[in-house]
Design a protein around this motif. Structure first.
Motif, mmCIF file in Angstrom:
data_model
loop_
_atom_site.group_PDB
_atom_site.id
_atom_site.type_symbol
_atom_site.label_atom_id
_atom_site.label_comp_id
_atom_site.label_asym_id
_atom_site.label_seq_id
_atom_site.Cartn_x
_atom_site.Cartn_y
_atom_site.Cartn_z
ATOM 1 N N PRO A 107 0.804 -1.223 0.000
ATOM 2 C CA PRO A 107 0.000 0.000 0.000
ATOM 3 C C PRO A 107 0.837 1.273 0.000
ATOM 4 O O PRO A 107 0.564 2.212 -0.753
ATOM 5 C CB PRO A 107 -0.832 -0.139 1.274
ATOM 6 N N GLY A 108 1.876 1.313 0.834
ATOM 7 C CA GLY A 108 2.722 2.497 0.889
ATOM 8 C C GLY A 108 3.741 2.571 -0.227
ATOM 9 O O GLY A 108 4.186 3.664 -0.608
ATOM 10 N N GLY A 109 4.103 1.406 -0.757
ATOM 11 C CA GLY A 109 5.111 1.388 -1.809
ATOM 12 C C GLY A 109 4.621 1.984 -3.111
ATOM 13 O O GLY A 109 5.403 2.562 -3.875
ATOM 14 N N LEU A 110 3.311 1.882 -3.384
ATOM 15 C CA LEU A 110 2.775 2.403 -4.641
ATOM 16 C C LEU A 110 2.999 3.909 -4.780
ATOM 17 O O LEU A 110 3.643 4.351 -5.737
ATOM 18 C CB LEU A 110 1.294 2.051 -4.766
ATOM 19 N N VAL A 139 -8.598 -3.690 -5.590
ATOM 20 C CA VAL A 139 -8.196 -3.845 -4.191
ATOM 21 C C VAL A 139 -6.881 -3.129 -3.897
ATOM 22 O O VAL A 139 -6.660 -2.635 -2.790
ATOM 23 C CB VAL A 139 -8.109 -5.348 -3.810
ATOM 24 N N ALA A 140 -5.987 -3.027 -4.892
ATOM 25 C CA ALA A 140 -4.722 -2.306 -4.685
ATOM 26 C C ALA A 140 -4.987 -0.833 -4.428
ATOM 27 O O ALA A 140 -4.349 -0.203 -3.569
ATOM 28 C CB ALA A 140 -3.814 -2.483 -5.902
ATOM 29 N N TYR A 141 -5.924 -0.263 -5.171
ATOM 30 C CA TYR A 141 -6.283 1.140 -4.950
ATOM 31 C C TYR A 141 -6.950 1.328 -3.593
ATOM 32 O O TYR A 141 -6.675 2.298 -2.879
ATOM 33 C CB TYR A 141 -7.218 1.623 -6.059
ATOM 34 N N PHE A 142 -7.840 0.394 -3.235
ATOM 35 C CA PHE A 142 -8.536 0.524 -1.960
ATOM 36 C C PHE A 142 -7.537 0.526 -0.798
ATOM 37 O O PHE A 142 -7.666 1.316 0.155
ATOM 38 C CB PHE A 142 -9.525 -0.626 -1.765
ATOM 39 N N MET A 143 -6.540 -0.360 -0.864
ATOM 40 C CA MET A 143 -5.573 -0.470 0.228
ATOM 41 C C MET A 143 -4.692 0.770 0.320
ATOM 42 O O MET A 143 -4.438 1.297 1.409
ATOM 43 C CB MET A 143 -4.729 -1.732 0.046
ATOM 44 N N SER A 144 -4.222 1.265 -0.816
ATOM 45 C CA SER A 144 -3.386 2.467 -0.792
ATOM 46 C C SER A 144 -4.195 3.700 -0.409
ATOM 47 O O SER A 144 -3.668 4.635 0.201
ATOM 48 C CB SER A 144 -2.714 2.687 -2.154
ATOM 49 N N ALA A 145 -5.481 3.709 -0.759
ATOM 50 C CA ALA A 145 -6.340 4.854 -0.431
ATOM 51 C C ALA A 145 -6.504 5.034 1.068
ATOM 52 O O ALA A 145 -6.833 6.127 1.536
ATOM 53 C CB ALA A 145 -7.698 4.687 -1.094
ATOM 54 N N LYS A 146 -6.273 3.963 1.837
ATOM 55 C CA LYS A 146 -6.421 4.044 3.288
ATOM 56 C C LYS A 146 -5.220 4.696 3.979
ATOM 57 O O LYS A 146 -5.265 4.970 5.181
ATOM 58 C CB LYS A 146 -6.627 2.638 3.868
ATOM 59 N N LEU A 147 -4.141 4.925 3.229
ATOM 60 C CA LEU A 147 -2.958 5.534 3.836
ATOM 61 C C LEU A 147 -3.298 6.914 4.385
ATOM 62 O O LEU A 147 -3.806 7.767 3.662
ATOM 63 C CB LEU A 147 -1.832 5.662 2.809
#
Length: 500
Positions: free
Chosen positions: A230-233, A250-258
């Motif tokens: 998530p943070g690496g993107l 799901v990759a966008y959803f996880m990074s969006a939570k940062l």
């Protein structure tokens, strides 16, 4: 039609020898086109010394790392066929692919040595095992003549489908077909010389391999690779000034939570592409709010290259949740009933695709090929409807439709309603056997922030928005939805877990 895939590499090495071809910041690799081409050629001779002949299948199983690029082009230069496999596969899953593809060679990450050894034993396969670092160190004196008479019609890839509804089948993709898929993505996403295309989803996935990675090569753009976190993107986008990225929702959803996502400079991005799993209107708008307006939806399937449709950035607000209203520039699309007749707007039909990037068929499986490809059209198994403006909305997978009391219930419709409830983080709707109704509608959901809602509250919410026969009869809270290595929810696992 099309061209040989390794000619993409060779052309760039000729036209832009000192341009950056491959960047992997994690290991400090920055290879030029000339360097990558030279390594791939030497490695191709090495693979010949390992016994890889023309038409032989070579499995590539490793996380994203520079050797994947070398192995890909080396196998192709040697006349072999690439069989990409997700490194998260178990020995048993890998054994199925090794045995089915009749692989001659398994090129693997060193950490997977035991998994590979176990898979070869299970498959009783004579395939040779080759750790990925040895691609960069071909045996002394390795030589021979690389095949010069390959044509775009020759087989380049054997990509096994995700197998969410059964054993994976191998889609046979020629050099020409994959080249057309790569060219499509480069054109539709406006990838150009000087752009920097980021691949952090597995390169073993058909969309990442054929669209982003080879799409960048087709345009002469730099490939930046890494392994998703998530943070690496956002970190690698900022650091490398990336311009394009494709990821599962799901990759966008996880990074969006940062909590600090807004602190990263993502202004270099020309396109954020998403696809590979159903995405509701609310989810699309949430992605857009976090990543900006340059988002695009791509729909397709491995059997088509992958290829299919495109929803462009300008349509992402008014038509969020749609997969677009047209096929890509080299693809045609229809919605038909079970007899192959086109359906009217507003009526659910199965999506059919016809494209220059289509597979030749399934490996050693004529029956499945005949079911999927009819009169040149690929029957996708995806059910959809067009709205009044011609935009297409996927209703569900044909095999996921729940038939309760003789009436069809499309799980995606129910999921879109439940995903609007404040207590639901995400959910999956599916059918389980029922002695009277045939099937009963059931939902498994992840509670948002751990705050469960009562079953009565969820049922009342559904009753406000859905006909009674569509409302789930049971609601199950789960810590996470089961997914395969490509991010797709495994509804078969949920049906098994909650069948009683």
């Amino acid at each position: 039609m099309g061209e040989l895939l390794h000619h993409l590499l060779e052309r760039n090495a000729l036209n832009d020898p000192q341009g950056e071809a491959l960047v992997d910041p994690a290991v400090g690799v920055r290879w030029t086109w000339a360097e990558l081409d030279r390594m791939a050629t030497k490695s191709a001779h090495g693979l010949q010394a390992e016994g890889l002949g023309r038409g032989d299948r070579a499995v590539l199983i490793m996380p994203n790392r520079p050797e994947f690029a070398v192995g890909l082009f080396a196998v192709l230069k040697a006349g072999g066929v690439v069989v990409p496999v997700n490194p998260r596969f178990t020995a048993r899953e890998l054994a199925h692919i090794v045995k089915t593809s009749e692989a001659a060679l398994v090129i693997h990450d060193p950490s997977l040595q035991q998994v590979v050894a176990d898979s070869l034993s299970l498959a009783q396969s004579p395939a040779r095992s080759l750790p990925a670092p040895r691609l960069l160190e071909p045996p002394a004196g390795a030589g021979g003549v690389l095949p010069a008479d390959l044509t775009p019609a020759d087989l380049a890839e054997l990509i096994f489908t995700s197998g969410t509804t059964g054993a994976p089948k191998g889609a046979m993709l020629s050099h020409g077909a994959v080249a057309m898929a790569a060219a499509m993505f480069a054109a539709e996403m406006d990838i150009r010389l000087g752009d920097r295309v980021l691949s952090m989803m597995p390169l073993t996935h058909s969309a990442v391999l054929n669209l982003t990675f080879l799409g960048a090569a087709a345009a002469g753009a730099t490939n930046v690779i890494g392994n998703y976190s998530p943070g690496g993107l956002p970190q690698i986008v900022q650091q490398e000034r990336c311009t394009h990225f494709f990821g599962a929702p799901v990759a966008y959803f996880m990074s969006a939570k940062l909590p600090n996502l807004a602190e990263f400079d993502l202004s270099s991005m020309k396109r954020w592409a998403y696809g590979g799993a159903p995405t509701s209107r609310e989810q699309v708008l949430a992605i857009r709010a976090k990543f900006g307006p340059n988002i695009a939806c791509v729909y397709g399937l491995t059997e088509a290259g992958p290829n299919g449709t495109l929803l462009e950035p300008a349509d992402q607000v008014e038509h969020a949740g749609s997969i677009g209203r047209r096929g890509t520039f080299n693809t045609e699309i229809r919605l038909v009933d079970e007899h192959g007749h086109d359906v009217a707007p507003g009526t659910v039909g199965e999506i059919l695709l016809r494209t220059t990037s289509a597979m030749d068929g399934y490996w050693r499986n004529e029956a499945a090929t005949g079911e999927t490809i009819r009169d040149g059209w690929i029957w996708t198994g995806d059910m959809a409807r067009r709205d009044e403006d011609g935009y297409i909305f996927i209703v569900d997978r044909k095999k996921d439709v729940v038939i309760t009391g003789g009436v069809n219930v499309y799980p995606k419709e129910v999921e879109e309603v439940l995903n609007r409830h404040p207590a639901v983080e995400e959910c999956a709707v599916f059918g389980v056997s029922h002695p009277e109704w045939g099937e009963s509608v059931v939902v498994a959901y992840v509670a948002r922030g751990g705050a469960e809602a009562s079953e009565a509250a969820l049922r009342d919410f559904c009753n406000e928005h859905l006909a009674g026969f569509k409302v789930p009869r049971a609601f199950h809270v789960v810590p996470a939805l089961p997914r395969n290595s490509n991010g797709k929810v495994l509804k078969a696992d949920l049906r098994q877990q909650f069948r009683s």
